[in-house]
Design a protein around this motif. Structure first.
Motif, short mmCIF file in Angstrom:
data_model
loop_
_atom_site.label_atom_id
_atom_site.label_comp_id
_atom_site.label_asym_id
_atom_site.label_seq_id
_atom_site.Cartn_x
_atom_site.Cartn_y
_atom_site.Cartn_z
N ASN A 1 0.80 -1.23 0.00
CA ASN A 1 0.00 0.00 0.00
C ASN A 1 0.83 1.28 0.00
O ASN A 1 0.28 2.37 -0.05
CB ASN A 1 -0.91 0.05 1.24
N GLU B 1 0.21 3.87 -2.71
CA GLU B 1 -1.08 4.53 -2.55
C GLU B 1 -1.05 5.52 -1.38
O GLU B 1 -1.60 6.63 -1.46
CB GLU B 1 -2.11 3.41 -2.26
N ILE B 2 -0.38 5.12 -0.31
CA ILE B 2 -0.24 6.00 0.85
C ILE B 2 0.53 7.27 0.44
O ILE B 2 0.18 8.38 0.80
CB ILE B 2 0.47 5.27 2.01
N ASP C 1 0.62 8.60 -2.52
CA ASP C 1 -0.27 9.46 -3.30
C ASP C 1 -1.18 10.27 -2.39
O ASP C 1 -1.37 11.47 -2.59
CB ASP C 1 -1.11 8.60 -4.27
N LYS C 2 -1.75 9.61 -1.38
CA LYS C 2 -2.65 10.31 -0.47
C LYS C 2 -1.93 11.39 0.31
O LYS C 2 -2.44 12.47 0.54
CB LYS C 2 -3.27 9.31 0.52
N GLU D 1 -1.26 14.31 -1.89
CA GLU D 1 -2.51 15.03 -2.10
C GLU D 1 -2.82 15.93 -0.90
O GLU D 1 -3.26 17.06 -1.04
CB GLU D 1 -3.64 14.01 -2.30
N LYS D 2 -2.56 15.40 0.30
CA LYS D 2 -2.92 16.13 1.53
C LYS D 2 -1.88 17.19 1.91
O LYS D 2 -2.23 18.26 2.39
CB LYS D 2 -3.08 15.11 2.67
N LEU E 1 -1.67 11.67 8.84
CA LEU E 1 -2.48 10.86 7.93
C LEU E 1 -2.53 9.47 8.57
O LEU E 1 -1.48 8.91 8.90
CB LEU E 1 -1.82 10.80 6.56
#
Lengths: 359, 359
Positions: free
Chosen positions: A342, A345-346, A348-349, A352-353, B298
């Motif tokens: 993951n 994907e983490i 990317d998040k 984004e944040k 996060l």
């Protein structure tokens, strides 16, 4: 050393499965992820330069890594650094490199290799490679080095080869990308499957013929540049045309469709360093199976963790089992090792944040 | 404001239960652990200076914190900073401060207070304090402010007081240090127990009389300095004599043995910020009960954690419940919240293994 031998080191990736250690500003290949005293691309370059003249080793990478390459490989001249104006997967870049090399040397035999893998047994690696170069120099074969699988890894591509006659080089019958566990186990029992390490050897003419046949549109796009290769006009041509190329991998676009694809079983040890878990296999562990990179460690009931921090950071862990703990100046990531797939994907998040700066 | 009112802020501790955030170089009282915009000693000083003239507030601390005190409390003059040459627990320092204050003002009424606690309801705090000063000015009482317990905390000292007559000030009958849970629960049911917040008020003469009676050897040692208090000779006297004082706390040496000890129930909210758990009670939490200090966060299946890092660090946590994650430039500590009482011991081990610099 044979002056017809060339190599293309693929060094444009971001290494997002190793984030936050590998980042878009300093990807994995430019880092000493194993604590070996040299970066992965430095190891790779050193290994290849025993077989291939240094001035024939091209680095295929992104514009923004140009300075890192020059810093880490000071013997490499600017003309050996092939800069992709935009990311278009591997096929367009390899076509470009093959055209440039063919333009320089009509007898060129070239290798394509990742810049961020781990190899043990450099002498055997050298022998396998020399043999592959000889074969590819003699005949229009597309040759891949196949790794004998040791367990049903579901993260690799598998090469099925014809083992009816035991030879040092065998014809490839099929490629399978990342099979499920059941399928991978069946492959291992069948005995004629190898892992695809992404190491290819061919003569420049052979791969160009395959591009002409299998990716004709892409070939025509780059063919127009014939007058500018290795001149000052090259960069302008690429800036105007490269982005028009179709995004496709060399595996999918050429290797899986071509005839005359052959495999040489590798006699060296290999690891793609594709995940923290696979990295851990190559690193020493403490008495509780914890792997430490850069950190000074004090632990209480901590087992099987992978810990990497800024240099000499003191890390104290109590009560964690099979976790990844990664830290640098901007980011701290703590997560179970089993979920490492993951990480991309983490990342990317997180970008984004919190913005690009941390990616 | 009454010019006879004095205060001694105890600011010599290392805050080892908050390591690695609190260190010997910058202990907790000099840090903004709550993210309040001011350090704990700044909050405390500001709170007291509404009742007590600023020039009458003394800071009792260690030599090495002299510069931090001057930087954080720029209104404080050097003569208000009382430097312990060596750590000798609280009794010798308080005796020294009482002698200095008494030497300046024979009518002095003084308060002793920690510099690193949290108090909410400053107006009520002020009223309780004014009342205590009036009482201690009128009579030779040793007064402590008692906190009404809200649960059977086993980490605090308990004050048993005489509640036979409901009054605003009541006589203390006994002190109990850190009872076990059963005992603490019994105290709460009995209804005449309060938490000891370490805030004391008395007139200087009264505490000096108690020292003379209860710690006569210590009193005689410091009595010799009578000619040098508040002069240039003071430091030399202390350098020669302070280390000879017996290491003992004011609680154990005086308060628990003295007669005429009284308690005023506090009408304000109080927290000793003694542990990360108690700190968490005073801080906001996210929707999964995670408390963040400095960090950008996060999370994936992360609940009830306390996370504090360098300013603006991005922290990504997956699969941790009720952990403490503490990070600064030198150290990263990850451990279950329930074991936070081990932090002091972990700090000792880490210093032993990696050196003073991280402590």
């Amino acid at each position: 050393m044979n002056n017809n031998y060339y190599a293309i080191l693929m060094a444009g990736g971001v290494g997002s499965r190793f984030w936050p250690v590998s980042t878009a500003s300093i990807p994995k290949q430019f880092q000493d992820v194993l604590g070996a005293g040299e970066t992965l691309i430095q190891s790779t370059f050193r290994r290849l330069s025993k077989i291939i003249p240094q001035e024939n080793i091209y680095i295929l990478t992104n514009k923004k890594y140009n300075d890192i390459v020059k810093e880490q490989l000071p013997g490499v001249k600017q003309e050996q650094i092939v800069l992709e104006p935009v990311m278009r997967n591997t096929a367009p870049s390899i076509l470009l490199a093959a055209l440039k090399i063919n333009h320089k040397n009509k007898d060129a035999v070239m290798m394509v290799a990742p810049s961020d893998h781990w190899i043990q047994g450099e002498e055997r690696f050298g022998k396998d490679l020399e043999f592959a170069f000889e074969e590819a120099g003699r005949e229009d074969k597309l040759i891949t080095l196949g790794i004998t699988p040791t367990f049903p890894n579901t993260g690799y591509g598998y090469i099925k080869y014809d083992n009816s006659k035991e030879k040092r080089i065998m014809q490839v019958q099929a490629f399978t990308e990342k099979p499920d566990f059941k399928k991978a186990s069946a492959f291992l029992s069948e005995g004629n499957y190898a892992w695809n390490a992404g190491i290819f050897i061919w003569n420049a003419k052979a791969i160009l013929n395959n591009f002409r046949k299998l990716l004709p549109e892409m070939y025509r796009l780059f063919e127009k540049g014939d007058a500018v290769w290795n001149t000052r006009g090259e960069q302008q041509f690429l800036d105007e045309n490269f982005h028009l190329a179709h995004k496709i991998s060399i595996d999918y676009g050429i290797i899986e469709k071509a005839e005359n694809v052959y495999m040489i079983p590798a006699s060296f040890k290999w690891n793609d360093l594709g995940t923290w878990g696979s990295l851990q296999e190559q690193l020493p562990q403490d008495e509780n199976d914890n792997t430490l990179i850069n950190s000074r460690f004090l632990s209480f009931e901590a087992k099987g963790n992978i810990i990497r921090t800024e240099k000499n950071k003191v890390v104290i862990i109590e009560g964690l089992k099979d976790y990844i703990v990664l830290e640098n100046e901007l980011v701290l990531l703590v997560m179970p090792k089993k979920n490492e797939q993951n990480i991309k994907e983490i990342r990317d998040k997180a970008i984004e944040k919190f913005g690009d700066k941390i990616g």
